[in-house]
Motif scaffolding. Structure first.
Motif, PDB file in Angstrom:
ATOM      1  N   GLY A  38     -13.448 -16.914  54.169  1.00  0.00           N
ATOM      2  CA  GLY A  38     -14.054 -15.598  54.350  1.00  0.00           C
ATOM      3  C   GLY A  38     -13.592 -14.921  55.629  1.00  0.00           C
ATOM      4  O   GLY A  38     -13.329 -13.709  55.651  1.00  0.00           O
ATOM      5  N   LEU A  39     -13.478 -15.699  56.708  1.00  0.00           N
ATOM      6  CA  LEU A  39     -13.010 -15.139  57.971  1.00  0.00           C
ATOM      7  C   LEU A  39     -11.554 -14.690  57.856  1.00  0.00           C
ATOM      8  O   LEU A  39     -11.193 -13.603  58.335  1.00  0.00           O
ATOM      9  CB  LEU A  39     -13.151 -16.188  59.083  1.00  0.00           C
ATOM     10  CG  LEU A  39     -12.575 -15.806  60.450  1.00  0.00           C
ATOM     11  CD1 LEU A  39     -13.309 -14.600  61.031  1.00  0.00           C
ATOM     12  CD2 LEU A  39     -12.640 -16.999  61.413  1.00  0.00           C
ATOM     13  N   ASP A  95      -9.950 -13.797  55.147  1.00  0.00           N
ATOM     14  CA  ASP A  95      -9.909 -12.595  54.313  1.00  0.00           C
ATOM     15  C   ASP A  95     -10.302 -11.363  55.124  1.00  0.00           C
ATOM     16  O   ASP A  95      -9.688 -10.294  54.989  1.00  0.00           O
ATOM     17  CB  ASP A  95     -10.856 -12.750  53.114  1.00  0.00           C
ATOM     18  CG  ASP A  95     -10.340 -13.739  52.082  1.00  0.00           C
ATOM     19  OD1 ASP A  95      -9.136 -14.078  52.131  1.00  0.00           O
ATOM     20  OD2 ASP A  95     -11.150 -14.196  51.248  1.00  0.00           O
ATOM     21  N   TRP A  96     -11.324 -11.494  55.965  1.00  0.00           N
ATOM     22  CA  TRP A  96     -11.752 -10.362  56.796  1.00  0.00           C
ATOM     23  C   TRP A  96     -10.676  -9.984  57.808  1.00  0.00           C
ATOM     24  O   TRP A  96     -10.406  -8.797  58.029  1.00  0.00           O
ATOM     25  CB  TRP A  96     -13.060 -10.714  57.509  1.00  0.00           C
ATOM     26  CG  TRP A  96     -13.547  -9.615  58.400  1.00  0.00           C
ATOM     27  CD1 TRP A  96     -14.218  -8.479  58.029  1.00  0.00           C
ATOM     28  CD2 TRP A  96     -13.372  -9.536  59.821  1.00  0.00           C
ATOM     29  NE1 TRP A  96     -14.479  -7.705  59.140  1.00  0.00           N
ATOM     30  CE2 TRP A  96     -13.974  -8.327  60.246  1.00  0.00           C
ATOM     31  CE3 TRP A  96     -12.777 -10.370  60.770  1.00  0.00           C
ATOM     32  CZ2 TRP A  96     -13.979  -7.930  61.581  1.00  0.00           C
ATOM     33  CZ3 TRP A  96     -12.788  -9.981  62.093  1.00  0.00           C
ATOM     34  CH2 TRP A  96     -13.389  -8.765  62.499  1.00  0.00           C
ATOM     35  N   MET A  97     -10.042 -10.977  58.409  1.00  0.00           N
ATOM     36  CA  MET A  97      -8.967 -10.685  59.359  1.00  0.00           C
ATOM     37  C   MET A  97      -7.822  -9.948  58.665  1.00  0.00           C
ATOM     38  O   MET A  97      -7.241  -9.007  59.218  1.00  0.00           O
ATOM     39  CB  MET A  97      -8.465 -11.989  59.988  1.00  0.00           C
ATOM     40  CG  MET A  97      -9.476 -12.654  60.912  1.00  0.00           C
ATOM     41  SD  MET A  97      -8.997 -14.323  61.414  1.00  0.00           S
ATOM     42  CE  MET A  97      -7.593 -13.993  62.459  1.00  0.00           C
ATOM     43  N   ARG A  98      -7.524 -10.374  57.427  1.00  0.00           N
ATOM     44  CA  ARG A  98      -6.407  -9.762  56.695  1.00  0.00           C
ATOM     45  C   ARG A  98      -6.779  -8.382  56.153  1.00  0.00           C
ATOM     46  O   ARG A  98      -6.005  -7.417  56.275  1.00  0.00           O
ATOM     47  CB  ARG A  98      -5.997 -10.684  55.552  1.00  0.00           C
ATOM     48  CG  ARG A  98      -4.804 -10.176  54.737  1.00  0.00           C
ATOM     49  CD  ARG A  98      -4.442 -11.138  53.622  1.00  0.00           C
ATOM     50  NE  ARG A  98      -3.967 -12.417  54.154  1.00  0.00           N
ATOM     51  CZ  ARG A  98      -4.634 -13.568  54.056  1.00  0.00           C
ATOM     52  NH1 ARG A  98      -5.829 -13.604  53.445  1.00  0.00           N
ATOM     53  NH2 ARG A  98      -4.140 -14.683  54.552  1.00  0.00           N
ATOM     54  N   ASN A  99      -7.968  -8.269  55.575  1.00  0.00           N
ATOM     55  CA  ASN A  99      -8.328  -7.044  54.864  1.00  0.00           C
ATOM     56  C   ASN A  99      -9.003  -5.995  55.739  1.00  0.00           C
ATOM     57  O   ASN A  99      -9.083  -4.825  55.334  1.00  0.00           O
ATOM     58  CB  ASN A  99      -9.249  -7.374  53.684  1.00  0.00           C
ATOM     59  CG  ASN A  99      -8.587  -8.285  52.670  1.00  0.00           C
ATOM     60  OD1 ASN A  99      -7.382  -8.214  52.460  1.00  0.00           O
ATOM     61  ND2 ASN A  99      -9.375  -9.169  52.053  1.00  0.00           N
ATOM     62  N   THR A 100      -9.506  -6.418  56.896  1.00  0.00           N
ATOM     63  CA  THR A 100     -10.171  -5.457  57.788  1.00  0.00           C
ATOM     64  C   THR A 100      -9.404  -5.309  59.105  1.00  0.00           C
ATOM     65  O   THR A 100      -8.967  -4.208  59.443  1.00  0.00           O
ATOM     66  CB  THR A 100     -11.623  -5.901  58.072  1.00  0.00           C
ATOM     67  OG1 THR A 100     -12.337  -5.982  56.832  1.00  0.00           O
ATOM     68  CG2 THR A 100     -12.331  -4.904  58.975  1.00  0.00           C
ATOM     69  N   MET A 101      -9.222  -6.374  59.831  1.00  0.00           N
ATOM     70  CA  MET A 101      -8.529  -6.275  61.121  1.00  0.00           C
ATOM     71  C   MET A 101      -7.088  -5.798  60.940  1.00  0.00           C
ATOM     72  O   MET A 101      -6.625  -4.890  61.648  1.00  0.00           O
ATOM     73  CB  MET A 101      -8.550  -7.625  61.845  1.00  0.00           C
ATOM     74  CG  MET A 101      -9.918  -8.088  62.287  1.00  0.00           C
ATOM     75  SD  MET A 101      -9.855  -9.692  63.168  1.00  0.00           S
ATOM     76  CE  MET A 101      -9.395  -9.143  64.801  1.00  0.00           C
ATOM     77  N   ASP A 147      -6.755  -2.271  59.324  1.00  0.00           N
ATOM     78  CA  ASP A 147      -7.176  -1.214  60.254  1.00  0.00           C
ATOM     79  C   ASP A 147      -6.267  -1.135  61.477  1.00  0.00           C
ATOM     80  O   ASP A 147      -6.527  -0.353  62.387  1.00  0.00           O
ATOM     81  CB  ASP A 147      -8.623  -1.463  60.684  1.00  0.00           C
ATOM     82  CG  ASP A 147      -9.326  -0.190  61.126  1.00  0.00           C
ATOM     83  OD1 ASP A 147      -9.074   0.873  60.519  1.00  0.00           O
ATOM     84  OD2 ASP A 147     -10.101  -0.252  62.092  1.00  0.00           O
TER      85      ASP A 147
END
Length: 245
Positions: free
Chosen positions: A203-204, A206-212, A215
């Protein structure tokens, strides 16, 4: 939650028990911004205590062989998947010629120390003064109790050839992102950072890839700073390959 923990505090060479145990910690006293009327005298003297911790750490660890720092939760239960991986990893690192450095506590840390110890390797625990005392686990060969987090964190990096991060909480996250920042900014070079526990970290990532990343807060190359694997041999081989390059 911590009511069953004996009321005991180790502060350097001093052991405090029962009513002699203070309610705060050295880090708390240093960082607390309230009641600063005496900061000129007390903070000036604290610098000597901080210096002494650096000296003690450098002196105690200067002759270590190559080492790997292993992080993970103190709350992980014996027999959990992360503890099994940590113990297997500790043994594999020891057989590859590496000492194993942990935070010295129970859970994942104790499992990694146990694996290294049982494989005939050197097992190091870098403890920290906390309001709820954990103490060093029984598998530590060299143990140091620190008052200050930032001194302890320096020792984790200075004497390690790699970081392996297993499932954990805020403290584990702190070490993970500190390591990534040091590598990203070039403060340390040729320093593998490895995540074990693929399901836990997915989950982390995925967040780094899809959000950080999406953006623009990190670059595509920053995600390549991490190896993610549950294969102990792959992890050890990766550390060795970077170490000999």
């Amino acid at each position: 939650m911590h009511s069953s923990v004996p009321k005991e505090r180790h502060t350097g060479p001093v052991t405090l028990r029962r009513t002699a145990v203070p309610t705060g910690t050295a880090d708390q006293a240093l960082l607390d911004s309230s009641g600063r009327t005496d900061w000129k005298t007390k903070d000036a003297w604290r610098t000597l205590r901080i210096l002494s911790e650096f000296v003690e750490g450098f002196d105690s660890l200067a002759d270590l062989p190559k080492a790997v720092s292993v992080f993970g939760s103190a709350r992980s239960l014996p027999g959990s998947r992360e503890c099994e991986i940590a113990e297997e990893l500790g043994g594999a690192l020891a057989r590859a010629g590496y000492a194993v450095i942990t935070g010295g506590g129970p859970g994942v840390m104790g499992a990694a120390n146990r694996g290294a110890n049982n494989a005939g390797g050197l097992s190091i625990g870098l403890g920290i003064e906390l309001p709820f005392e954990q103490g060093l686990n029984d598998w530590v060969d060299i143990g140091i109790d620190f008052r200050y987090f930032f001194v302890r964190k320096t020792m984790f990096v200075k004497y390690a050839q790699a970081f392996v991060v297993l499932p954990g909480g805020f403290g584990t996250m702190d070490e993970l992102f500190e390591a990534l920042t040091l590598v990203q900014t070039g403060k340390v070079t040729r320093f593998p950072v490895i995540l074990m526990g693929v399901d836990y970290w997915s989950g982390l990532i995925d967040w780094m890839r899809n959000t950080m990343l999406d953006d623009g807060k990190i670059g595509p190359e920053d995600l390549n700073l991490l190896l993610i694997s549950d294969d102990v041999q792959e992890v050890v081989d990766h550390i060795v390959s970077v170490d000999v390059d």
